[in-house]
Design a protein around this motif. Structure first.
Motif, PDB file in Angstrom:
ATOM      1  N   SER A   1       2.288  -3.501  -8.274  1.00 54.22           N
ATOM      2  CA  SER A   1       0.864  -3.245  -8.784  1.00 54.22           C
ATOM      3  C   SER A   1      -0.079  -2.946  -7.150  1.00 54.22           C
ATOM      4  O   SER A   1      -0.259  -3.074  -6.007  1.00 54.22           O
ATOM      5  CB  SER A   1       0.252  -4.743  -9.164  1.00 54.22           C
ATOM      6  OG  SER A   1       0.566  -5.703  -8.147  1.00 54.22           O
ATOM      7  N   GLU A   2      -1.201  -2.474  -8.060  1.00 56.13           N
ATOM      8  CA  GLU A   2      -2.607  -2.220  -6.699  1.00 56.13           C
ATOM      9  C   GLU A   2      -2.507  -3.194  -5.876  1.00 56.13           C
ATOM     10  O   GLU A   2      -2.859  -2.921  -4.625  1.00 56.13           O
ATOM     11  CB  GLU A   2      -3.775  -1.814  -7.909  1.00 56.13           C
ATOM     12  CG  GLU A   2      -5.157  -1.311  -6.134  1.00 56.13           C
ATOM     13  CD  GLU A   2      -4.378   0.339  -5.818  1.00 56.13           C
ATOM     14  OE1 GLU A   2      -5.179   0.248  -5.064  1.00 56.13           O
ATOM     15  OE2 GLU A   2      -3.480   0.829  -6.153  1.00 56.13           O
ATOM     16  N   ASN A   3      -3.075  -4.366  -6.137  1.00 54.83           N
ATOM     17  CA  ASN A   3      -2.887  -5.798  -5.212  1.00 54.83           C
ATOM     18  C   ASN A   3      -1.594  -6.032  -4.039  1.00 54.83           C
ATOM     19  O   ASN A   3      -1.559  -6.331  -3.602  1.00 54.83           O
ATOM     20  CB  ASN A   3      -3.377  -7.131  -6.402  1.00 54.83           C
ATOM     21  CG  ASN A   3      -4.633  -6.652  -6.275  1.00 54.83           C
ATOM     22  OD1 ASN A   3      -5.474  -6.048  -6.657  1.00 54.83           O
ATOM     23  ND2 ASN A   3      -5.071  -7.878  -7.640  1.00 54.83           N
ATOM     24  N   GLN A   4      -1.033  -5.815  -5.533  1.00 54.91           N
ATOM     25  CA  GLN A   4       0.877  -5.768  -4.250  1.00 54.91           C
ATOM     26  C   GLN A   4       0.680  -4.443  -3.113  1.00 54.91           C
ATOM     27  O   GLN A   4       1.311  -5.338  -1.646  1.00 54.91           O
ATOM     28  CB  GLN A   4       1.475  -5.827  -4.986  1.00 54.91           C
ATOM     29  CG  GLN A   4       2.347  -7.380  -6.443  1.00 54.91           C
ATOM     30  CD  GLN A   4       2.667  -6.939  -6.704  1.00 54.91           C
ATOM     31  OE1 GLN A   4       3.023  -5.671  -7.885  1.00 54.91           O
ATOM     32  NE2 GLN A   4       3.259  -8.465  -7.968  1.00 54.91           N
ATOM     33  N   ARG A   5       0.098  -3.493  -3.841  1.00 59.21           N
ATOM     34  CA  ARG A   5       0.305  -2.400  -2.649  1.00 59.21           C
ATOM     35  C   ARG A   5       0.020  -2.559  -1.750  1.00 59.21           C
ATOM     36  O   ARG A   5       0.162  -2.254  -0.132  1.00 59.21           O
ATOM     37  CB  ARG A   5       0.253  -1.256  -3.693  1.00 59.21           C
ATOM     38  CG  ARG A   5       1.364  -0.807  -4.643  1.00 59.21           C
ATOM     39  CD  ARG A   5       0.545   0.837  -5.024  1.00 59.21           C
ATOM     40  NE  ARG A   5       1.680   0.826  -5.941  1.00 59.21           N
ATOM     41  CZ  ARG A   5       1.892   2.142  -6.762  1.00 59.21           C
ATOM     42  NH1 ARG A   5       0.889   3.148  -6.127  1.00 59.21           N
ATOM     43  NH2 ARG A   5       2.084   2.014  -7.892  1.00 59.21           N
ATOM     44  N   THR A   6      -2.030  -3.063  -1.976  1.00 62.37           N
ATOM     45  CA  THR A   6      -2.343  -3.544  -0.968  1.00 62.37           C
ATOM     46  C   THR A   6      -2.066  -4.439   0.023  1.00 62.37           C
ATOM     47  O   THR A   6      -2.294  -4.738   1.535  1.00 62.37           O
ATOM     48  CB  THR A   6      -4.197  -3.972  -1.263  1.00 62.37           C
ATOM     49  OG1 THR A   6      -4.776  -3.100  -1.895  1.00 62.37           O
ATOM     50  CG2 THR A   6      -5.018  -4.513  -0.168  1.00 62.37           C
TER      51      THR A   6
END
Length: 465
Positions: free
Chosen positions: A408-413
């Motif tokens: 997910s986006e938060n996990q990528r961050t």
């Protein structure tokens, strides 16, 4: 059948209804090209459980889906009374994954010769300098080294499934160890030219526990792993405090007899031309004596520095825009005091024309005063976090590097926040490659240069002219 081992997963069996249970995650199954619904067989040998694809419809790969996944992914949850022949509940095991075959054995098995003699991928020598990463994280440091054109990854290792997913998504050469580094067996570690180490920072970072490595105890395990690779050089990256820790003292003390030549320096990515600041310590050690120089820090005049707009491009309107009023950002902007935790000192809000942003950390998405966020260029009452693709650009991550859809986006961050400044890693990698090349050239010349001599009439050695 391709019998090359692509991944070694280390974990403990669990228990269900009094029987040992083996749970194989999607990451493990996808590494072996197992798909949802495919027929599989279970074979118990005298020392292993072997899972293979088959035409027999008795068993098939199950499926699971998390909210962040766009589609179902494979799953195997095996709990059979026959497993008790091989394993106990809560016993550590090694899972060797090759194409269409999975071999599960007790931990610390040195014998990989099960079903077609599986062997570690990359056993044949590669043309470029080879390296292994411990831990590898999502693979940003590995991507930076490969981007130089001098290196090729031969092994990664990590304990976080999302990091493993991301690493495997970008690197097809070599093998990967999925588990606790303290449990890795030397038999699974290939020979490489360079070992990349990035120890955990929570014990040393100002944002962590500041334990100074007294209880961390990984220095000995990192030394053990490095010795197993038989490498010629070591690169270590971590917050500057790590290099004053007991853990680093232990690591260096164990490796110094084999790697007597050490170089340590602190480098900020901003000083190397990046927009995002990221001050880290780096150590480079060599087995052979050769002059090594860290990359020269650039002194760029202000008018030549890159702006935020040049990094993120013209699609800055896309993102999660939020109102400042009534939000966490309003609270952060109103913080005051003489310490370093104020918005003004940390560039908490930056615009298109800014030429420096704060370091991106793993908890970036939780909104904190020590990170930089983007203020709307046309409506200063709005702000948003930088997107993960923008953060990757700030970190100079190679364009070909990407994340799998299940991250997910938060996990990528978070994965990017735990990674490295790729511009610094590339610069150090080039210097390491140059130094190793000098060593190789010198040895080649020494071996090829033979002084022609013969005995003269007085039975003495003389040059042949």
């Amino acid at each position: 059948m391709d019998s090359k081992v692509k991944m070694i997963r280390n974990l403990r069996t669990s228990e269900r209804n009094g029987n040992p249970r083996i749970f194989l995650e999607s990451t493990v199954l996808e590494a072996g090209n197992f798909a949802v619904g495919e027929h599989i067989s279970y074979t118990i040998t005298n020392n292993a459980l072997v899972i293979q694809k088959t035409e027999d419809p008795s068993y098939k790969v199950a499926k699971r889906k998390r909210p962040s996944w766009k589609e179902h992914r494979p799953l195997i949850d095996y709990c059979n009374g026959d497993l008790g022949i091989l394993f106990r509940a809560k016993e550590k095991i090694d899972i060797l994954v090759s194409d269409s075959t999975i071999v599960i054995r007790k931990e610390l098995s040195f014998d990989l010769c099960v079903i077609g003699q599986p062997r570690l991928e990359g056993e044949q020598p590669l043309k470029k300098l080879t390296f292994a990463s411990f831990p590898s994280g999502a693979g940003v440091a590995s991507a930076a080294l490969e981007e130089t054109g001098y290196f090729e990854s031969k092994m990664g290792a990590d304990i976080w499934d999302l990091a493993v997913d991301s690493y495997l998504h970008n690197f097809s050469n070599g093998s990967l160890y999925f588990g606790d580094l303290r449990s890795i067996n030397p038999a699974y570690i290939p020979s490489v030219d360079v070992s990349w180490l990035s120890p955990p920072c929570v014990e040393f970072s100002a944002l962590g526990q500041l334990g100074k490595g007294v209880l961390e105890g990984l220095g000995v395990h990192f030394a053990r792993v490095v010795m197993a690779t038989g490498c010629k050089a070591i690169i270590i990256e971590q917050v500057p405090q790590y290099f004053k820790s007991r853990s680093f003292e232990q690591l260096k003390g164990l490796l110094a007899p084999m790697f007597p030549f050490w170089n340590v320096s602190n480098i900020d990515a901003f000083d190397m031309g990046a927009v995002a600041g990221r001050r880290r310590g780096y150590a480079v050690a060599f087995a052979d004596n050769e002059d090594f120089q860290f990359p020269a820090v650039q002194s760029l005049p202000e008018h030549r520095r890159t702006t935020v707009q040049q990094i993120i491009g013209n699609d800055w309107e896309e993102g999660d825009w939020r109102k400042i009023e009534g939000s966490t950002m309003q609270h952060l902007l109103n913080k005051s005091g003489n310490n370093n935790f104020t918005a003004e000192k940390n560039r908490t809000l930056v615009g298109l024309n800014d030429k420096k942003v704060s370091c991106f950390i793993a908890n970036y998405s939780k909104i904190n005063v020590t990170s930089s966020y983007f203020v709307h260029p046309e409506n200063p009452s709005l702000w948003r976090p930088f997107r993960s693709d923008e953060i990757a650009k700030f970190l100079d991550v190679p364009e070909w590097f990407s994340f799998p859809e299940n991250v997910s986006e938060n996990q990528r961050t978070r994965l990017l926040g735990q990674s490295v400044a790729a511009n610094v890693v590339k610069a150090i990698g080039i210097e390491v490659a140059y130094t190793l090349m000098k060593q190789k050239v010198r040895k080649t010349i020494d071996q090829s240069f033979v002084v022609p001599v013969q005995k003269n009439q007085n039975n003495q050695l003389a040059f042949i002219l």
